[in-house]
Design a protein around this motif. Sequence first.
Motif, PDB file in Angstrom:
ATOM      1  N   ASP A  96       9.963   4.147 -11.482  1.00  0.00           N
ATOM      2  CA  ASP A  96      10.045   2.697 -11.315  1.00  0.00           C
ATOM      3  C   ASP A  96      10.278   2.421  -9.832  1.00  0.00           C
ATOM      4  O   ASP A  96      11.362   2.645  -9.309  1.00  0.00           O
ATOM      5  N   VAL A  97       9.231   1.973  -9.136  1.00  0.00           N
ATOM      6  CA  VAL A  97       9.285   1.717  -7.695  1.00  0.00           C
ATOM      7  C   VAL A  97       9.277   0.213  -7.490  1.00  0.00           C
ATOM      8  O   VAL A  97       8.390  -0.488  -7.961  1.00  0.00           O
ATOM      9  N   ARG A  98      10.292  -0.267  -6.784  1.00  0.00           N
ATOM     10  CA  ARG A  98      10.432  -1.707  -6.549  1.00  0.00           C
ATOM     11  C   ARG A  98      10.607  -1.979  -5.065  1.00  0.00           C
ATOM     12  O   ARG A  98      10.823  -1.069  -4.282  1.00  0.00           O
ATOM     13  N   LEU A  99      10.576  -3.246  -4.712  1.00  0.00           N
ATOM     14  CA  LEU A  99      10.681  -3.663  -3.319  1.00  0.00           C
ATOM     15  C   LEU A  99      11.698  -4.778  -3.191  1.00  0.00           C
ATOM     16  O   LEU A  99      11.767  -5.679  -4.041  1.00  0.00           O
ATOM     17  N   GLY A 100      12.488  -4.728  -2.135  1.00  0.00           N
ATOM     18  CA  GLY A 100      13.402  -5.805  -1.782  1.00  0.00           C
ATOM     19  C   GLY A 100      13.359  -6.002  -0.278  1.00  0.00           C
ATOM     20  O   GLY A 100      13.369  -5.022   0.470  1.00  0.00           O
ATOM     21  N   HIS A 101      13.262  -7.233   0.159  1.00  0.00           N
ATOM     22  CA  HIS A 101      13.230  -7.541   1.595  1.00  0.00           C
ATOM     23  C   HIS A 101      14.595  -8.042   2.065  1.00  0.00           C
ATOM     24  O   HIS A 101      15.295  -8.723   1.313  1.00  0.00           O
ATOM     25  N   ALA A 152       0.839  -1.207   0.000  1.00  0.00           N
ATOM     26  CA  ALA A 152       0.000   0.000   0.000  1.00  0.00           C
ATOM     27  C   ALA A 152       0.870   1.253   0.000  1.00  0.00           C
ATOM     28  O   ALA A 152       0.577   2.227  -0.705  1.00  0.00           O
ATOM     29  N   LEU A 153       1.948   1.235   0.764  1.00  0.00           N
ATOM     30  CA  LEU A 153       2.865   2.379   0.796  1.00  0.00           C
ATOM     31  C   LEU A 153       3.490   2.599  -0.585  1.00  0.00           C
ATOM     32  O   LEU A 153       3.524   3.729  -1.087  1.00  0.00           O
ATOM     33  N   LEU A 154       3.962   1.532  -1.198  1.00  0.00           N
ATOM     34  CA  LEU A 154       4.591   1.667  -2.510  1.00  0.00           C
ATOM     35  C   LEU A 154       3.582   2.067  -3.587  1.00  0.00           C
ATOM     36  O   LEU A 154       3.918   2.832  -4.498  1.00  0.00           O
ATOM     37  N   ASP A 155       2.352   1.597  -3.469  1.00  0.00           N
ATOM     38  CA  ASP A 155       1.312   2.041  -4.398  1.00  0.00           C
ATOM     39  C   ASP A 155       1.091   3.541  -4.272  1.00  0.00           C
ATOM     40  O   ASP A 155       0.901   4.239  -5.272  1.00  0.00           O
ATOM     41  N   GLU A 182       1.577   6.426  -7.072  1.00  0.00           N
ATOM     42  CA  GLU A 182       0.508   7.378  -7.350  1.00  0.00           C
ATOM     43  C   GLU A 182       1.041   8.815  -7.369  1.00  0.00           C
ATOM     44  O   GLU A 182       0.671   9.614  -8.218  1.00  0.00           O
ATOM     45  N   LEU A 183       1.905   9.112  -6.407  1.00  0.00           N
ATOM     46  CA  LEU A 183       2.458  10.460  -6.293  1.00  0.00           C
ATOM     47  C   LEU A 183       3.558  10.736  -7.312  1.00  0.00           C
ATOM     48  O   LEU A 183       3.829  11.890  -7.631  1.00  0.00           O
TER      49      LEU A 183
END
Length: 102
Positions: free
Chosen positions: A50-55, A37-40, A44-45
């Motif tokens: 290109d917004v990605r995620l890594g754990h 939800a945060l990355l969405d 949006e903003l």
Amino acid sequence: MHRIRHLPANRPASAAPALVAVAHGSRDPRTPQAVAALLDRVRELRPGLDVRLGHIELNAPLLPDALDALGAREAVLVPLLLGRGHHVKHDIPASVAAAPAL
């Protein structure tokens, strides 16, 4: 702390670095939903970014996999961690050092 060089405002969007949010990972099934939800909201903003995620651990994609997927593309890593502990000082820099060409 790692310094990030300033990118000119007139730089084409295709040449802009990707933003890689670095989350810890959790066994709590609500955590991935909260991070998504945060990355969405960031997407949006900042349309076109290109917004990605890594754990760091426990959830996919793991940071090394997220960095590998970028290939030689530049990225800005944003830790979504509460403190500047072991993960920020050791795990993130080690993943970056092992990445193809970041």
